[in-house]
Design a protein around this motif. Sequence first.
Motif, PDB file in Angstrom:
ATOM      1  N   GLY A   1       0.816  -1.199   0.000  1.00  0.00           N
ATOM      2  CA  GLY A   1       0.000   0.000   0.000  1.00  0.00           C
ATOM      3  C   GLY A   1       0.855   1.256   0.000  1.00  0.00           C
ATOM      4  O   GLY A   1       2.065   1.221   0.295  1.00  0.00           O
ATOM      5  N   THR A   2       0.220   2.361  -0.355  1.00  0.00           N
ATOM      6  CA  THR A   2       0.850   3.677  -0.238  1.00  0.00           C
ATOM      7  C   THR A   2      -0.200   4.685   0.202  1.00  0.00           C
ATOM      8  O   THR A   2      -0.129   5.869  -0.113  1.00  0.00           O
ATOM      9  N   GLY A   3      -1.198   4.190   0.919  1.00  0.00           N
ATOM     10  CA  GLY A   3      -2.199   5.064   1.502  1.00  0.00           C
ATOM     11  C   GLY A   3      -1.711   5.585   2.838  1.00  0.00           C
ATOM     12  O   GLY A   3      -0.539   5.458   3.202  1.00  0.00           O
ATOM     13  N   ASN A   4      -2.622   6.137   3.579  1.00  0.00           N
ATOM     14  CA  ASN A   4      -2.294   6.773   4.852  1.00  0.00           C
ATOM     15  C   ASN A   4      -1.594   5.812   5.817  1.00  0.00           C
ATOM     16  O   ASN A   4      -0.572   6.144   6.422  1.00  0.00           O
ATOM     17  N   VAL A   5      -2.131   4.601   5.966  1.00  0.00           N
ATOM     18  CA  VAL A   5      -1.562   3.643   6.921  1.00  0.00           C
ATOM     19  C   VAL A   5      -0.144   3.264   6.505  1.00  0.00           C
ATOM     20  O   VAL A   5       0.799   3.296   7.312  1.00  0.00           O
ATOM     21  N   ALA A   6       0.033   2.916   5.232  1.00  0.00           N
ATOM     22  CA  ALA A   6       1.339   2.470   4.754  1.00  0.00           C
ATOM     23  C   ALA A   6       2.394   3.564   4.879  1.00  0.00           C
ATOM     24  O   ALA A   6       3.524   3.313   5.325  1.00  0.00           O
ATOM     25  N   ILE A   7       2.046   4.773   4.489  1.00  0.00           N
ATOM     26  CA  ILE A   7       3.026   5.867   4.511  1.00  0.00           C
ATOM     27  C   ILE A   7       3.544   6.114   5.920  1.00  0.00           C
ATOM     28  O   ILE A   7       4.759   6.241   6.150  1.00  0.00           O
ATOM     29  N   TYR A   8       2.641   6.115   6.900  1.00  0.00           N
ATOM     30  CA  TYR A   8       3.093   6.430   8.254  1.00  0.00           C
ATOM     31  C   TYR A   8       3.649   5.213   8.980  1.00  0.00           C
ATOM     32  O   TYR A   8       4.440   5.366   9.921  1.00  0.00           O
ATOM     33  N   ALA A   9       3.298   4.018   8.525  1.00  0.00           N
ATOM     34  CA  ALA A   9       4.009   2.837   9.008  1.00  0.00           C
ATOM     35  C   ALA A   9       5.464   2.897   8.557  1.00  0.00           C
ATOM     36  O   ALA A   9       6.393   2.640   9.338  1.00  0.00           O
ATOM     37  N   MET A  10       5.668   3.259   7.298  1.00  0.00           N
ATOM     38  CA  MET A  10       7.041   3.381   6.788  1.00  0.00           C
ATOM     39  C   MET A  10       7.814   4.452   7.556  1.00  0.00           C
ATOM     40  O   MET A  10       8.987   4.263   7.894  1.00  0.00           O
ATOM     41  N   GLU A  11       7.159   5.569   7.834  1.00  0.00           N
ATOM     42  CA  GLU A  11       7.824   6.653   8.558  1.00  0.00           C
ATOM     43  C   GLU A  11       8.299   6.197   9.935  1.00  0.00           C
ATOM     44  O   GLU A  11       9.427   6.490  10.351  1.00  0.00           O
ATOM     45  N   LYS A  12       7.463   5.448  10.641  1.00  0.00           N
ATOM     46  CA  LYS A  12       7.840   5.001  11.981  1.00  0.00           C
ATOM     47  C   LYS A  12       8.898   3.899  11.919  1.00  0.00           C
ATOM     48  O   LYS A  12       9.798   3.850  12.772  1.00  0.00           O
ATOM     49  N   ILE A  13       8.828   3.027  10.914  1.00  0.00           N
ATOM     50  CA  ILE A  13       9.877   2.016  10.743  1.00  0.00           C
ATOM     51  C   ILE A  13      11.238   2.694  10.591  1.00  0.00           C
ATOM     52  O   ILE A  13      12.226   2.302  11.220  1.00  0.00           O
ATOM     53  N   LEU A  14      11.287   3.727   9.767  1.00  0.00           N
ATOM     54  CA  LEU A  14      12.547   4.443   9.547  1.00  0.00           C
ATOM     55  C   LEU A  14      13.042   5.079  10.842  1.00  0.00           C
ATOM     56  O   LEU A  14      14.243   5.066  11.133  1.00  0.00           O
ATOM     57  N   SER A  15      12.120   5.604  11.647  1.00  0.00           N
ATOM     58  CA  SER A  15      12.537   6.230  12.907  1.00  0.00           C
ATOM     59  C   SER A  15      13.083   5.200  13.891  1.00  0.00           C
ATOM     60  O   SER A  15      13.875   5.536  14.778  1.00  0.00           O
ATOM     61  N   PHE A  16      12.672   3.936  13.747  1.00  0.00           N
ATOM     62  CA  PHE A  16      13.155   2.862  14.611  1.00  0.00           C
ATOM     63  C   PHE A  16      14.397   2.176  14.042  1.00  0.00           C
ATOM     64  O   PHE A  16      14.853   1.163  14.579  1.00  0.00           O
ATOM     65  N   GLY A  17      14.918   2.687  12.930  1.00  0.00           N
ATOM     66  CA  GLY A  17      16.163   2.150  12.376  1.00  0.00           C
ATOM     67  C   GLY A  17      15.985   1.050  11.361  1.00  0.00           C
ATOM     68  O   GLY A  17      16.972   0.436  10.934  1.00  0.00           O
TER      69      GLY A  17
ATOM     70  N   ASP B   1       0.871   0.042  -4.842  1.00  0.00           N
ATOM     71  CA  ASP B   1      -0.510   0.492  -4.938  1.00  0.00           C
ATOM     72  C   ASP B   1      -1.279  -0.558  -5.725  1.00  0.00           C
ATOM     73  O   ASP B   1      -0.748  -1.655  -5.957  1.00  0.00           O
ATOM     74  N   SER B   2      -2.510  -0.272  -6.126  1.00  0.00           N
ATOM     75  CA  SER B   2      -3.343  -1.319  -6.734  1.00  0.00           C
ATOM     76  C   SER B   2      -2.858  -1.743  -8.116  1.00  0.00           C
ATOM     77  O   SER B   2      -3.312  -2.765  -8.646  1.00  0.00           O
ATOM     78  N   ASP B   3      -1.931  -0.997  -8.721  1.00  0.00           N
ATOM     79  CA  ASP B   3      -1.431  -1.351 -10.049  1.00  0.00           C
ATOM     80  C   ASP B   3      -0.182  -2.229 -10.021  1.00  0.00           C
ATOM     81  O   ASP B   3       0.075  -2.992 -10.940  1.00  0.00           O
ATOM     82  N   GLY B   4       0.640  -2.079  -8.967  1.00  0.00           N
ATOM     83  CA  GLY B   4       1.891  -2.823  -8.910  1.00  0.00           C
ATOM     84  C   GLY B   4       2.726  -2.353  -7.731  1.00  0.00           C
ATOM     85  O   GLY B   4       2.217  -1.716  -6.815  1.00  0.00           O
ATOM     86  N   TYR B   5       4.024  -2.684  -7.757  1.00  0.00           N
ATOM     87  CA  TYR B   5       4.864  -2.310  -6.617  1.00  0.00           C
ATOM     88  C   TYR B   5       6.244  -1.859  -7.075  1.00  0.00           C
ATOM     89  O   TYR B   5       6.698  -2.169  -8.186  1.00  0.00           O
TER      90      TYR B   5
ATOM     91  N   ARG C   1      -1.236  12.901  -6.232  1.00  0.00           N
ATOM     92  CA  ARG C   1      -2.305  11.879  -6.309  1.00  0.00           C
ATOM     93  C   ARG C   1      -2.115  11.017  -7.557  1.00  0.00           C
ATOM     94  O   ARG C   1      -3.044  10.756  -8.324  1.00  0.00           O
ATOM     95  N   SER C   2      -0.883  10.556  -7.743  1.00  0.00           N
ATOM     96  CA  SER C   2      -0.518   9.778  -8.921  1.00  0.00           C
ATOM     97  C   SER C   2      -0.270   8.321  -8.543  1.00  0.00           C
ATOM     98  O   SER C   2      -0.494   7.911  -7.404  1.00  0.00           O
ATOM     99  N   ARG C   3       0.197   7.528  -9.500  1.00  0.00           N
ATOM    100  CA  ARG C   3       0.437   6.100  -9.291  1.00  0.00           C
ATOM    101  C   ARG C   3       1.881   5.880  -8.845  1.00  0.00           C
ATOM    102  O   ARG C   3       2.788   6.638  -9.186  1.00  0.00           O
ATOM    103  N   ILE C   4       2.112   4.802  -8.132  1.00  0.00           N
ATOM    104  CA  ILE C   4       3.440   4.546  -7.564  1.00  0.00           C
ATOM    105  C   ILE C   4       4.472   4.231  -8.653  1.00  0.00           C
ATOM    106  O   ILE C   4       5.680   4.341  -8.416  1.00  0.00           O
ATOM    107  N   SER C   5       4.023   3.891  -9.858  1.00  0.00           N
ATOM    108  CA  SER C   5       4.952   3.657 -10.965  1.00  0.00           C
ATOM    109  C   SER C   5       5.804   4.889 -11.250  1.00  0.00           C
ATOM    110  O   SER C   5       6.922   4.773 -11.779  1.00  0.00           O
TER     111      SER C   5
END
Length: 449
Positions: free
Chosen positions: A241-257, A265-269, A289-293
């Motif tokens: 995902g790259t919605g709200n949950v995914a973006i801030y999960a990634m942010e916190k992962i980075l803060s934890f090292g 997203d729904s088209d690919g990765y 508001r574009s695609r992750i590609s």
Amino acid sequence: MNSIDEKLRPILSTVLHRNAGEQEFHQAVHEVLESLGRVISKHPEYADEALIERICEPERQIIFRVPWIDDKGDVRINRGFRVQFNSALGPYKGGLRFHPSVNVGIIKFLGFEQTFKNALTGLPIGGGKGGTDFDPKGCSDREIMRFCQSFMIELHRHIGEYIDVPAGDIGVGGREIGYMFGMYKRLTNRYEAGVLTGKGLSYGGSRARTEATGYGTIYFVQRMLGTRGTSFDGKRCVVSGTGNVAIYAMEKILSFGGQVVACSDSDGYIVDENGIDLDLVKEIKEVRRSRISEYARLKGVGSHYIKGGSIWDVPCDVAIPSATQNELTGADAKSLVDNGVIAVGEGANMPCTPEAVHSFRKAGVLFAPGKAANAGGVATSALEMQQNASRDSWSFEKTEERLAAIMRNIHDACASTADEYGAPGDYVLGANVTGFVRVAEAMRAMGVI
């Protein structure tokens, strides 16, 4: 039904018969009932007065027509839903999903999960969920405003800060909440700030609400990793995902090292072996508001985009499925296990199929179910309600501190319950039983209603 206690099988049969064709709801009920055999053996009183049957039946289901006019002047029709599932612990609380896949079965599954998730927070909120089959993709701001206003014309008669408090979900962010809140205010002629959560800071929203679901998931998984003497530090992570949950999960992962190497997203990765550039992801998804590609084109060297396929083929230590229900299959779980995954945390609602969950548990992978791991969003919504009721506004730091404490408490309660019922380390059983007992105790106290 083989894994369900004999006393509970008639309940599942009734649910399947009464809710024909609602596969996601069937799956959610089955998963909870699997955990309850040990409970009713130890506490047979929970099998009295059709208590479990009542928990599996929503208190109220509302379906309504949503007519609106697009920019061409054509009249469009969508269907709206609100399922008020259980109010034993407080007013119904749960998000609104705008997505073409929405139907009553999906809303019921989400409301059922929400009931136990909200109970796990320890805050006074019941369970509900709503939404519509409207697709906001490709719509102008004015079309979305007109749709939200029409949706609220019907919904407003069923909600209130002491009745039912919706929030956002897939397809519903700050823009949509703002349009709906404005229409509610106009229709009711009162400024009832606590009727919706996820509001903008300028009109009663809470700091850290945007980040809360993603942050909360990572707080839970960090605590879970700690039971094995490790942490996110240095771990290779994949987040769908790259919605709200995914973006801030990634942010916190980075803060934890940790290092995030793939998202979707729904088209690919995309895969970036140097670590995902989160600022670029935010620019693409939140601003353009574009695609992750677009990421691979803009980032260039070191990154590549795969259209379709499965993001779970990317080797990782920690997987955070954060897109939608049943996105991670049994085959995906096998790939993750074969590639050495040590922990999986559900950022979305029920993103792992039953086969996937079975594979993780069998392989001894730490597994955090969504009703526990992603409860941070609704917990912070409840904190927003608290601020609205007291006409107060907290700092980001205070709100995040409360969020972190709630997620630690949820983790510890699930772990303790799993130990109590002879299944140490089984967070699925721990979450289901802890949530069930809290709801069941309140229902028993109130009698048969």
